[in-house]
Enzyme design. Structure first.
Site, PDB file in Angstrom:
ATOM      1  N   GLN A  14     -10.330   8.038  10.856  1.00 37.20           N
ATOM      2  CA  GLN A  14     -10.656   6.856  10.057  1.00 37.20           C
ATOM      3  C   GLN A  14     -12.126   6.486  10.306  1.00 37.20           C
ATOM      4  OE1 GLN A  14     -10.251   4.910   7.638  1.00 37.20           O
ATOM      5  NE2 GLN A  14      -9.143   3.043   8.146  1.00 37.20           N
ATOM      6  N   SER A  55     -11.018   6.651   2.989  1.00 40.18           N
ATOM      7  CA  SER A  55     -11.978   6.406   4.057  1.00 40.18           C
ATOM      8  C   SER A  55     -11.904   7.450   5.160  1.00 40.18           C
ATOM      9  CB  SER A  55     -11.723   5.021   4.669  1.00 40.18           C
ATOM     10  OG  SER A  55     -10.417   4.972   5.214  1.00 40.18           O
ATOM     11  N   GLY A  91      -7.749  -4.058   9.092  1.00 35.93           N
ATOM     12  CA  GLY A  91      -6.467  -3.952   9.785  1.00 35.93           C
ATOM     13  C   GLY A  91      -6.661  -4.222  11.260  1.00 35.93           C
ATOM     14  N   ARG A  92      -6.838  -3.127  12.032  1.00 37.39           N
ATOM     15  CA  ARG A  92      -6.899  -3.272  13.487  1.00 37.39           C
ATOM     16  C   ARG A  92      -8.041  -4.151  13.982  1.00 37.39           C
ATOM     17  NH1 ARG A  92      -6.222   3.029  14.177  1.00 37.39           N
ATOM     18  NH2 ARG A  92      -6.900   2.819  12.004  1.00 37.39           N
ATOM     19  N   ASP A 149       0.846  -1.195   0.000  1.00 35.07           N
ATOM     20  CA  ASP A 149       0.000   0.000   0.000  1.00 35.07           C
ATOM     21  C   ASP A 149       0.888   1.254   0.000  1.00 35.07           C
ATOM     22  OD1 ASP A 149      -2.166   1.648   0.145  1.00 35.07           O
ATOM     23  OD2 ASP A 149      -2.760   1.078   2.188  1.00 35.07           O
ATOM     24  N   ASP A 188       4.099  10.414  -7.404  1.00 39.72           N
ATOM     25  CA  ASP A 188       5.001  11.405  -8.011  1.00 39.72           C
ATOM     26  C   ASP A 188       4.915  11.343  -9.536  1.00 39.72           C
ATOM     27  OD1 ASP A 188       7.155  13.290  -8.219  1.00 39.72           O
ATOM     28  OD2 ASP A 188       7.840  12.591  -6.250  1.00 39.72           O
ATOM     29  N   LYS A 203       0.983   3.800  -2.124  1.00 38.95           N
ATOM     30  CA  LYS A 203       0.315   5.038  -2.566  1.00 38.95           C
ATOM     31  C   LYS A 203       1.286   5.940  -3.323  1.00 38.95           C
ATOM     32  CE  LYS A 203      -3.210   4.964   1.039  1.00 38.95           C
ATOM     33  NZ  LYS A 203      -2.707   3.925   1.965  1.00 38.95           N
TER      34      LYS A 203
END
Ligand code: 5IU
Length: 442
Positions: A391, A332, A411-412, A272, A277, A274
């Protein structure tokens, strides 16, 4: 009144053969469609005649699925991606047409046109139009009344009566998002057949065989913790998402172990990163530096912000292996600056790069219509919530059923649980149940 009118129309047009000839000239002979399908049941004889006349193979939709054998709803020889022309005798609300289209689309067939002998002008045409297709009618009720009046077959009073009835009795508006988002009702297996990018194909096949649409976001900072988490959770996920630059004890052996687990449990790896550039810099960030992302990540996340030049940095295979890109179409987090236009432009950008783009990271995939693209949605927990940094979390039901997620990122919700493995099973089952519900015929 309605039954009588219908019988009258049928008898005055002297039979199926004449009607099918008219329909053939009107809309079939110049059609480039691969198949014809009559809406069951009354349009079936006309569709059959048109199929014989045009030599375009016919498909049959079963209204009731067989309780034995293949349980197929669509009979005939077809492949996902082929086009099909819908044939109907009379359209009132368009609901029967839409039901048939839904089943055909679930098989990956492309439907653009519906042809009908008689449009009763009570809203069917608008309903078909607003669900992404065009209705072409041989006759409208207005034309038919005028013909009958001219020929003295009905009185002016009767004509006025019928006109009044038609203009005051409108069919309910039908808007079914699954009909304009072709992918929503399709199974992952079917979509794998349509995907041009080998990684997308592989991912969809993994999801179908492992029966999971869960992606674990392994946001831990120690290599041993990540590896032990994956040892426990790997069998339940289709994809593991990494942030390689948050790891404090990064070493090359970690990548060897990570790849080993990916092979052992059959999951893909999404870094991830992202990227954001200019293409040249991104190419260096992707191929070089200490992490050498291109060598081990099956897929990466990429911002569309710099324009399509950024995608060129990822084109071509790495050591003979194809790679995939998830374009960021939405975020998100509360208050992010991505606008609806930006999201739409990001999705449009991918059209030319469908051999590279695996899909989109987004929250609401209403604009992702192409079944070969995957909607990846982060911000998922079992209850609606927010963290201290803005989030926003939605539930599996919301993301899969309402917002169109194909793969949900957790994730968490798993990583921070007392028992990550049992928590992963809970997420996996909840998400899969939503997907099964989404593609079912109800
Ligand atoms: N992530 C998001 N939201 C986004 C994008 C990525 O949460 O819009 I784009 C990432 C960030 C984190 C993971 O790595 O997905 C979600 O983790 P939690 O489930 O712990 O919030």
């Amino acid at each position: 009144m309605y039954g009588n009118q219908k019988a009258y129309v049928a008898s005055s047009l002297s039979g199926d053969d004449m009607i099918s000839s008219l329909m053939y000239d009107f809309a079939v002979k110049d059609s480039k469609c691969d198949h014809l399908c009559g809406v069951p049941y009354t349009a079936l004889p006309i569709a059959t005649l048109l199929s014989v006349k045009s030599k375009i193979p016919m498909l049959m939709r079963r209204k009731e699925t067989k309780s034995y054998g293949t349980k197929k709803t669509i009979e005939g020889h077809y492949k996902a991606g082929q086009s099909c022309l819908i044939i109907e005798d009379v359209v009132t609300s368009g609901s029967s047409v839409l039901e048939t289209v839904k089943d055909l689309k679930a098989e990956g067939l492309v439907i653009e046109d519906v042809i009908v002998i008689l449009d009763r002008e009570q809203g069917g045409s608008q309903n078909i139009d607003s669900n992404g297709m065009k209705l072409k009618s041989l006759y409208t009720m207005t034309q038919l009344i005028n013909i009958l009046l001219r020929k003295g077959e009905i009185t002016k009073e009767m004509a006025d009566d019928v006109r009044h009835y038609l203009s005051t009795t409108k069919a309910p508006v039908i808007k079914d998002h699954s009909l304009t988002m072709d992918r929503i009702k399709m199974s992952y297996e079917k979509r794998a057949e349509l995907a041009q990018n080998p990684i997308t194909k592989q991912l969809l096949n993994i999801m179908a065989t492992k029966r999971t649409n869960l992606c674990l976001s392994a946001d831990l900072t120690s290599t041993t913790k990540i590896l032990s988490l994956l040892e426990n959770v790997g069998e339940h996920v289709c994809m593991v998402k990494t942030h390689i630059d948050i790891i404090e004890d990064f070493n090359d052996d970690f990548l060897v172990q990570l790849k080993h687990l990916a092979d052992k449990f059959n999951f893909l790896i999404l870094e991830d990163r992202k990227f954001a550039d200019i293409g040249n810099t991104v190419s260096l960030q992707y191929l070089k530096g200490m992490y050498k992302v291109a060598e081990w990540a099956d897929m990466v996340t990429v911002h569309s912000l710099p324009g399509e030049g950024i995608l060129k940095a990822f084109t071509g295979s790495i050591n003979g292996v194809s790679r995939g890109v998830f374009l960021l179409a939405e975020m998100s987090s509360q208050g992010n600056l991505i606008s609806a236009e930006y999201t739409k432009a990001t999705i449009d950008m991918a059209d030319k790069y469908s051999d590279l783009v695996t899909g989109f990271v987004c929250q609401n995939g209403e604009h992702i219509k192409n079944p070969a693209f995957i909607q990846l949605t982060p911000g998922v927990q079992l209850i609606n919530a927010e963290d201290d940094f803005g989030q926003v979390y939605n539930t599996p039901e919301t993301v899969v059923l309402e917002k169109g997620a194909d793969v949900a990122v957790v994730g968490r919700g798993i990583v921070a649980a007392k028992n990550p493995e049992s928590q992963a099973v809970i997420y996996k089952e909840a998400l899969w149940e939503c997907y099964v519900k989404r593609i079912s015929n109800t």
